[in-house]
Motif scaffolding. Structure first.
Motif, PDB file in Angstrom:
ATOM      1  N   MET A 133      36.058  74.385  14.811  1.00  0.00           N
ATOM      2  CA  MET A 133      36.743  75.469  15.528  1.00  0.00           C
ATOM      3  C   MET A 133      37.388  76.446  14.555  1.00  0.00           C
ATOM      4  O   MET A 133      37.276  77.670  14.699  1.00  0.00           O
ATOM      5  N   ILE A 134      38.080  75.902  13.577  1.00  0.00           N
ATOM      6  CA  ILE A 134      38.791  76.753  12.616  1.00  0.00           C
ATOM      7  C   ILE A 134      37.800  77.559  11.795  1.00  0.00           C
ATOM      8  O   ILE A 134      37.959  78.778  11.603  1.00  0.00           O
ATOM      9  N   ARG A 135      36.757  76.896  11.325  1.00  0.00           N
ATOM     10  CA  ARG A 135      35.764  77.576  10.494  1.00  0.00           C
ATOM     11  C   ARG A 135      35.060  78.702  11.250  1.00  0.00           C
ATOM     12  O   ARG A 135      34.795  79.777  10.710  1.00  0.00           O
ATOM     13  N   ASP A 136      34.771  78.497  12.528  1.00  0.00           N
ATOM     14  CA  ASP A 136      33.977  79.455  13.294  1.00  0.00           C
ATOM     15  C   ASP A 136      34.788  80.587  13.914  1.00  0.00           C
ATOM     16  O   ASP A 136      34.207  81.592  14.339  1.00  0.00           O
ATOM     17  N   ASN A 137      36.125  80.446  13.974  1.00  0.00           N
ATOM     18  CA  ASN A 137      36.904  81.415  14.733  1.00  0.00           C
ATOM     19  C   ASN A 137      38.014  82.107  13.966  1.00  0.00           C
ATOM     20  O   ASN A 137      38.577  83.079  14.468  1.00  0.00           O
ATOM     21  N   LEU A 138      38.356  81.621  12.771  1.00  0.00           N
ATOM     22  CA  LEU A 138      39.432  82.242  12.000  1.00  0.00           C
ATOM     23  C   LEU A 138      38.878  82.864  10.724  1.00  0.00           C
ATOM     24  O   LEU A 138      38.007  82.284  10.074  1.00  0.00           O
ATOM     25  N   GLU A 139      39.404  84.045  10.371  1.00  0.00           N
ATOM     26  CA  GLU A 139      38.920  84.737   9.187  1.00  0.00           C
ATOM     27  C   GLU A 139      40.068  85.429   8.474  1.00  0.00           C
ATOM     28  O   GLU A 139      40.819  86.184   9.110  1.00  0.00           O
ATOM     29  N   ALA A 162      43.055  86.299  10.951  1.00  0.00           N
ATOM     30  CA  ALA A 162      42.647  86.822  12.256  1.00  0.00           C
ATOM     31  C   ALA A 162      41.913  85.783  13.077  1.00  0.00           C
ATOM     32  O   ALA A 162      41.168  84.949  12.542  1.00  0.00           O
ATOM     33  N   TYR A 163      42.133  85.867  14.397  1.00  0.00           N
ATOM     34  CA  TYR A 163      41.306  85.135  15.356  1.00  0.00           C
ATOM     35  C   TYR A 163      40.172  86.061  15.772  1.00  0.00           C
ATOM     36  O   TYR A 163      40.397  87.208  16.155  1.00  0.00           O
ATOM     37  N   ARG A 164      38.933  85.560  15.680  1.00  0.00           N
ATOM     38  CA  ARG A 164      37.756  86.343  16.041  1.00  0.00           C
ATOM     39  C   ARG A 164      37.338  85.977  17.460  1.00  0.00           C
ATOM     40  O   ARG A 164      36.835  84.873  17.708  1.00  0.00           O
ATOM     41  N   ASN A 165      37.530  86.896  18.375  1.00  0.00           N
ATOM     42  CA  ASN A 165      37.109  86.706  19.761  1.00  0.00           C
ATOM     43  C   ASN A 165      35.614  86.963  19.848  1.00  0.00           C
ATOM     44  O   ASN A 165      35.136  88.063  19.545  1.00  0.00           O
ATOM     45  N   ARG A 166      34.851  85.948  20.241  1.00  0.00           N
ATOM     46  CA  ARG A 166      33.395  86.106  20.272  1.00  0.00           C
ATOM     47  C   ARG A 166      32.949  87.195  21.237  1.00  0.00           C
ATOM     48  O   ARG A 166      31.898  87.801  21.065  1.00  0.00           O
ATOM     49  N   ALA A 167      33.766  87.454  22.271  1.00  0.00           N
ATOM     50  CA  ALA A 167      33.412  88.509  23.215  1.00  0.00           C
ATOM     51  C   ALA A 167      33.607  89.895  22.595  1.00  0.00           C
ATOM     52  O   ALA A 167      32.985  90.864  23.042  1.00  0.00           O
ATOM     53  N   ARG A 168      34.462  89.978  21.590  1.00  0.00           N
ATOM     54  CA  ARG A 168      34.713  91.264  20.912  1.00  0.00           C
ATOM     55  C   ARG A 168      34.744  91.013  19.405  1.00  0.00           C
ATOM     56  O   ARG A 168      35.800  91.099  18.758  1.00  0.00           O
ATOM     57  N   PRO A 169      33.608  90.690  18.801  1.00  0.00           N
ATOM     58  CA  PRO A 169      33.577  90.260  17.392  1.00  0.00           C
ATOM     59  C   PRO A 169      34.042  91.321  16.405  1.00  0.00           C
ATOM     60  O   PRO A 169      34.415  90.996  15.282  1.00  0.00           O
TER      61      PRO A 169
END
Length: 422
Positions: free
Chosen positions: A345-351, A381-388
């Motif tokens: 989760m952390i790897r795929d959504n935080l940058e 940042a949290y990367r929202n997949r709906a608004r990448p």
């Protein structure tokens, strides 16, 4: 001696001049016919042989060497010196004062941790001095996108994870090896302390809390024990002292938020540690989850991790309800799989991916997953997949995670290493 304050730079010059040689690391910027110091690190009383390094570029040079103390003292006074065949000078008039910090053993400050206490002095850089460029660095050292990444790699071996755009011109470190606490083991009814040091004459150990204190004279390096008939108090303070001066100390409201866990403190039973962590409830640095979240709850946890990382760190406990009751991870759950799920989760959504540790705490047969997030030197940042293309930034306000304001985001970008953000 106060733990922080100011010191006359002339006293530092005298200390340097009296030393035959000191270990230094220098970052230099080309300026006219000279090289101006951008940042210098000096280790006093360090006889460790240094492996000399030199990364040379047309606009910048990074050196690690052992130099005569008088040479470094002259640089500190603003006098031009020959260093490795280069004409080196400090920019601007010498500062008259240095900021002083006295740090206990295992205390991390600015990416550095030592087993023993130390005193550090920093001198700020003249804001009008020549600044490094931001183009590619190509030379006889490794290639880098810019000066900041090269400095970060040279000092910390972390080209993408340090605040290399330093505000200090000098950082001078003096180890304090008279005495230190090398290991503290906290059991259910006994605290065991291993003391080390070069000069423990007249020293003693004091264990204190709100209910009272106990003192043990120290007759040399070795192991000392304090019975804990009522267990460890959440406000316990252990001090190695000589008279009214501390040599080293630890407190135990563990863990310390936003920093790497102290390897010198060992909890024989992790249950008491978890109870101490929960004593003040959810707040600025603590969030509890009953189970590994799914759906919208997953997004909330990731936002909180981003907020912790963007500020001064925090801990998420999975297996603890909002009312602080420890329920543990679901019975029969594959703990390793749940850890990997959180890591994914952390790897795929935080940058960028923040610095954190996961560990499993056993408490009365129940397992709690702790995610310990270190405080960063930039915004995460949290990367929202709906608004990448629209990163979301958050901060922690008490027990709540809220969207960061524009000025908070701007401040985070100003201090972030160049080239590491989006």
């Amino acid at each position: 001696m106060a733990d922080s304050g100011q010191m006359n730079t002339a006293e530092l010059v005298t200390m340097l001049r009296e030393r035959v040689a000191v270990n230094v690391r220098l970052a230099l910027v080309a300026h006219a016919t000279q090289w101006q110091l951008h940042h210098g690190q000096v280790a006093l009383d360090d006889d460790t042989p240094v492996t000399e390094r030199a990364w040379r570029y047309s606009t910048a040079t990074f050196l690690e060497a052992r130099l005569p103390g008088p040479t470094v003292a002259a640089l500190l006074r603003g006098e031009e010196q020959d260093v490795g065949g280069l004409r080196v000078v400090c920019p601007g008039p010498p500062s008259s004062t240095a900021s002083t910090y006295r740090l206990r053993g295992q205390e991390e400050w600015d990416r550095v941790t030592t087993p023993w206490p130390r005193t550090e002095w920093t001198i700020s850089r003249d804001t009008h001095a020549a600044q490094p460029g931001y183009g590619l660095l190509l030379g006889d050292g490794p290639s880098f996108l810019n000066f900041d990444q090269a400095l970060s790699a040279f000092l910390y071996q972390r080209p993408h994870d340090s605040n290399a755009n330093r505000a200090d011109l000098w950082r001078i470190t003096l180890p304090q090896r008279s005495g230190w606490l090398s290991r503290i083991t906290i059991g259910p009814d006994l605290l065991t302390v291993v003391v080390d040091g070069d000069d423990l004459h007249g020293a003693g150990l004091e264990l204190s809390c709100a209910q009272g204190n106990e003192f043990r004279p120290v007759d040399g390096a070795g192991t000392y024990r304090f019975p804990l008939p009522n267990g460890s108090a959440h406000d316990s303070l252990l001090v190695l002292r000589r008279g009214d001066q501390w040599l080293d100390w630890r407190s135990f409201p563990a863990p310390t938020y936003g920093r790497v866990r102290d390897p010198s403190v060992v909890w024989e039973q992790s249950g008491p540690e978890l109870e101490l962590l929960l004593v003040n409830g959810e707040g600025q640095h603590l969030e509890c989850k009953q189970e590994v979240p799914e759906g919208e709850s997953r997004k909330k946890m990731l936002k909180t991790i981003a907020a912790f990382a963007s500020q001064d760190g925090g801990t998420i406990l999975i297996g603890v309800r909002d009312d602080l009751q420890i329920v543990g991870l679901p019975e029969g759950a594959n703990v390793d799989k749940q850890v990997l799920q959180v890591v994914g989760m952390i790897r795929d959504n935080l940058e960028p991916v923040p610095s954190y540790e996961t560990r499993v705490i056993d408490h009365d047969g129940k397992k709690v997953l702790a995610i310990e997030v270190s405080g960063g030197d930039q915004m995460y940042a949290y990367r929202n997949r709906a608004r990448p293309d629209f990163p979301e930034f958050y901060v922690r306000v008490g027990p709540n995670t809220v969207p960061a304001r524009h000025h908070e985001i701007a401040a985070g970008f100003r201090q972030a290493p160049t080239g590491t953000m989006f």
